[in-house]
Design an enzyme around this catalytic site. Structure first.
Site, PDB file in Angstrom:
ATOM      1  N   THR A 183      -9.335   0.139  -6.816  1.00  0.00           N
ATOM      2  CA  THR A 183      -8.368  -0.944  -7.003  1.00  0.00           C
ATOM      3  C   THR A 183      -7.022  -0.422  -7.516  1.00  0.00           C
ATOM      4  O   THR A 183      -5.976  -0.868  -7.019  1.00  0.00           O
ATOM      5  CB  THR A 183      -8.947  -2.027  -7.932  1.00  0.00           C
ATOM      6  N   GLU A 203       2.422  -1.665  -4.074  1.00  0.00           N
ATOM      7  CA  GLU A 203       3.746  -1.446  -4.655  1.00  0.00           C
ATOM      8  C   GLU A 203       4.608  -0.561  -3.763  1.00  0.00           C
ATOM      9  O   GLU A 203       5.805  -0.794  -3.608  1.00  0.00           O
ATOM     10  CB  GLU A 203       3.637  -0.833  -6.055  1.00  0.00           C
ATOM     11  N   HIS A 238      -8.876  -7.722  -4.873  1.00  0.00           N
ATOM     12  CA  HIS A 238      -9.406  -6.635  -4.040  1.00  0.00           C
ATOM     13  C   HIS A 238     -10.754  -7.136  -3.541  1.00  0.00           C
ATOM     14  O   HIS A 238     -11.715  -7.193  -4.293  1.00  0.00           O
ATOM     15  CB  HIS A 238      -9.540  -5.367  -4.878  1.00  0.00           C
TER      16      HIS A 238
END
Length: 131
Positions: free
Chosen positions: A38, A46, A72
Site C-alpha cells: 500500500t 502521488e 487499496h
C-alpha cells in the site's frame, strides 16, 4: 508563482512501474506478503499527480502533498505492471485536488483522493531551517 490558468479540471496523467521485490508489503514493513505494498501504491499515485503538474510549474515552484485518502482493494504480484491515472478535479488558489485510480494487468487495484499545494521551493525549505 505560476498562475493556475494552465491547470484545467479534467487534465490527466499516467505513471507506470513494474512491481519488484522492494515494492512488496514484506519489504516495505507494511505486511508479511510478497504483494504490491500500500505505501508503494500511495507513492505511485502521488507520482501520477506530480507528473501532471510538472510542465506547468513556474521557476522555483514545486508542489507538496497535503492529503491523500486511499482504498487499496486488490493484491498485485511481483512482476506485474501497475499504473496510476491522476485526474485533476479541482483548482482552488494553490490547492489542487486529484482523483486517482490504480490498475494492474487484471484491472483496478485502488482509488484515492489527493490534494497538493503549490509552493515556492526555497521559501518552503527556508521555513524548516532551525527546526
Amino acid at each position: 508563482m505560476a498562475q493556475n490558468g494552465q491547470y484545467a479540471v479534467g487534465m490527466q496523467h499516467e505513471y507506470r512501474m513494474v512491481v519488484g521485490e522492494a515494492d512488496t508489503a514484506a519489504a516495505q514493513c507494511s505486511g508479511s506478503l510478497r504483494v504490491f505494498a500500500t505505501p508503494r501504491l500511495v507513492a505511485l499515485m502521488e507520482a501520477a499527480a506530480v507528473g501532471l503538474l510538472e510542465d506547468g510549474l513556474a521557476a522555483g515552484q514545486t508542489s507538496v502533498g497535503i492529503r491523500i485518502a486511499v482504498d487499496h482493494t486488490r493484491a498485485t504480484p511481483v512482476g506485474d505492471t501497475v499504473r496510476a491515472v491522476a485526474e485533476l478535479t479541482a483548482v482552488e488558489e494553490r490547492i489542487l485536488t486529484f482523483s486517482i485510480v490504480g490498475y494492474d494487468s487484471k484491472g483496478e487495484i485502488g482509488r484515492a483522493e489527493h490534494k497538493r499545494c503549490l509552493v515556492d521551493a526555497a521559501r518552503f525549505m527556508g521555513k524548516l531551517e532551525g527546526r
